[in-house]
Write a protein that holds these residues in place. Sequence first.
Motif, PDB file in Angstrom:
ATOM      1  N   GLN A 147     -32.222  20.761 -47.626  1.00 56.70           N
ATOM      2  CA  GLN A 147     -33.484  21.514 -47.646  1.00 56.70           C
ATOM      3  C   GLN A 147     -33.746  22.177 -46.293  1.00 56.70           C
ATOM      4  O   GLN A 147     -34.151  23.332 -46.230  1.00 56.70           O
ATOM      5  CB  GLN A 147     -34.637  20.574 -48.011  1.00 56.70           C
ATOM      6  CG  GLN A 147     -35.951  21.298 -48.158  1.00 56.70           C
ATOM      7  CD  GLN A 147     -37.089  20.365 -48.536  1.00 56.70           C
ATOM      8  OE1 GLN A 147     -36.933  19.153 -48.531  1.00 56.70           O
ATOM      9  NE2 GLN A 147     -38.222  20.951 -48.860  1.00 56.70           N
ATOM     10  N   ARG A 148     -33.496  21.437 -45.217  1.00 57.86           N
ATOM     11  CA  ARG A 148     -33.684  22.006 -43.883  1.00 57.86           C
ATOM     12  C   ARG A 148     -32.727  23.177 -43.655  1.00 57.86           C
ATOM     13  O   ARG A 148     -33.108  24.193 -43.101  1.00 57.86           O
ATOM     14  CB  ARG A 148     -33.475  20.930 -42.813  1.00 57.86           C
ATOM     15  CG  ARG A 148     -34.614  19.910 -42.800  1.00 57.86           C
ATOM     16  CD  ARG A 148     -34.453  18.914 -41.704  1.00 57.86           C
ATOM     17  NE  ARG A 148     -34.959  19.503 -40.462  1.00 57.86           N
ATOM     18  CZ  ARG A 148     -34.722  19.013 -39.267  1.00 57.86           C
ATOM     19  NH1 ARG A 148     -33.985  17.928 -39.135  1.00 57.86           N
ATOM     20  NH2 ARG A 148     -35.221  19.588 -38.209  1.00 57.86           N
ATOM     21  N   SER A 149     -31.510  23.010 -44.085  1.00 59.43           N
ATOM     22  CA  SER A 149     -30.509  24.068 -43.940  1.00 59.43           C
ATOM     23  C   SER A 149     -30.916  25.291 -44.767  1.00 59.43           C
ATOM     24  O   SER A 149     -30.808  26.427 -44.306  1.00 59.43           O
ATOM     25  CB  SER A 149     -29.142  23.555 -44.373  1.00 59.43           C
ATOM     26  OG  SER A 149     -28.195  24.593 -44.330  1.00 59.43           O
ATOM     27  N   SER A 150     -31.386  25.041 -45.984  1.00 58.39           N
ATOM     28  CA  SER A 150     -31.829  26.135 -46.850  1.00 58.39           C
ATOM     29  C   SER A 150     -33.040  26.840 -46.242  1.00 58.39           C
ATOM     30  O   SER A 150     -33.131  28.070 -46.249  1.00 58.39           O
ATOM     31  CB  SER A 150     -32.166  25.581 -48.229  1.00 58.39           C
ATOM     32  OG  SER A 150     -32.710  26.590 -49.043  1.00 58.39           O
ATOM     33  N   ALA A 151     -33.986  26.066 -45.718  1.00 53.01           N
ATOM     34  CA  ALA A 151     -35.181  26.659 -45.092  1.00 53.01           C
ATOM     35  C   ALA A 151     -34.791  27.498 -43.881  1.00 53.01           C
ATOM     36  O   ALA A 151     -35.340  28.584 -43.666  1.00 53.01           O
ATOM     37  CB  ALA A 151     -36.164  25.554 -44.690  1.00 53.01           C
ATOM     38  N   LYS A 152     -33.861  27.005 -43.091  1.00 55.22           N
ATOM     39  CA  LYS A 152     -33.396  27.750 -41.919  1.00 55.22           C
ATOM     40  C   LYS A 152     -32.744  29.074 -42.346  1.00 55.22           C
ATOM     41  O   LYS A 152     -32.989  30.123 -41.748  1.00 55.22           O
ATOM     42  CB  LYS A 152     -32.414  26.889 -41.128  1.00 55.22           C
ATOM     43  CG  LYS A 152     -32.013  27.469 -39.807  1.00 55.22           C
ATOM     44  CD  LYS A 152     -31.100  26.515 -39.065  1.00 55.22           C
ATOM     45  CE  LYS A 152     -30.693  27.076 -37.723  1.00 55.22           C
ATOM     46  NZ  LYS A 152     -29.802  26.162 -36.991  1.00 55.22           N
ATOM     47  N   GLY A 153     -31.943  29.031 -43.405  1.00 54.81           N
ATOM     48  CA  GLY A 153     -31.316  30.247 -43.929  1.00 54.81           C
ATOM     49  C   GLY A 153     -32.336  31.225 -44.472  1.00 54.81           C
ATOM     50  O   GLY A 153     -32.237  32.427 -44.248  1.00 54.81           O
ATOM     51  N   GLN A 154     -33.341  30.702 -45.192  1.00 53.66           N
ATOM     52  CA  GLN A 154     -34.391  31.566 -45.727  1.00 53.66           C
ATOM     53  C   GLN A 154     -35.211  32.192 -44.601  1.00 53.66           C
ATOM     54  O   GLN A 154     -35.592  33.356 -44.677  1.00 53.66           O
ATOM     55  CB  GLN A 154     -35.302  30.773 -46.662  1.00 53.66           C
ATOM     56  CG  GLN A 154     -34.663  30.446 -47.996  1.00 53.66           C
ATOM     57  CD  GLN A 154     -35.557  29.565 -48.857  1.00 53.66           C
ATOM     58  OE1 GLN A 154     -36.502  28.958 -48.371  1.00 53.66           O
ATOM     59  NE2 GLN A 154     -35.228  29.505 -50.144  1.00 53.66           N
TER      60      GLN A 154
END
Length: 183
Positions: free
Chosen positions: A26-33
């Motif tokens: 989730q953190r990785s996805s949020a960073k990408g978004q």
Amino acid sequence: MGSTAIALVAAVVGVTGTLLAPVLAQRSSAKGQRAEFERQQQAAQAQWEREQRQAELAARRTCYVETNAAYRRYRIQLMNYLWHVHRDEVTEAGKEALEAARHAHHAAFAEAQMVASAAVLAQLDDVAKALSEGYRRTKCLEEGNPDPDDSFDVIQAYLQWIWERWKEMRAVMRADLGVNNSP
């Protein structure tokens, strides 16, 4: 005991990894978004700035066209009026035509003062002063009170000189718009 401890450590690591995987994903996805959002914001800002520059260029171009036409018309009316003064054929219609051209020139100059670049404004100011001086000299000649050494021919030559100044002004306008000044 050795293998039980290893199994226990492996189980703890496995459970911890299983529990942390969604959080890390989730953190990785949020960073990408967030990075994608920032790229979109930058692209939108760049597009807005391009559109602003294009709108400013279009406004300057329109203003320069109108100003150029007004200056040219005023000079032509001055030339016509000077001929009428020379022939002693000044009419009310001729006076009105000159005043209309003069007022249109003033209005165009006022608009240009709001949008013109410093280089163009300097040229406009110089030509406006020259036109004003041509107007003054023509009116003095009409009233029978010309400047010393002023005559029809001298004033006509002065108005022709303004034509050369107008060409310089036009070249600076074109350069400000990014138009090639070659013939």
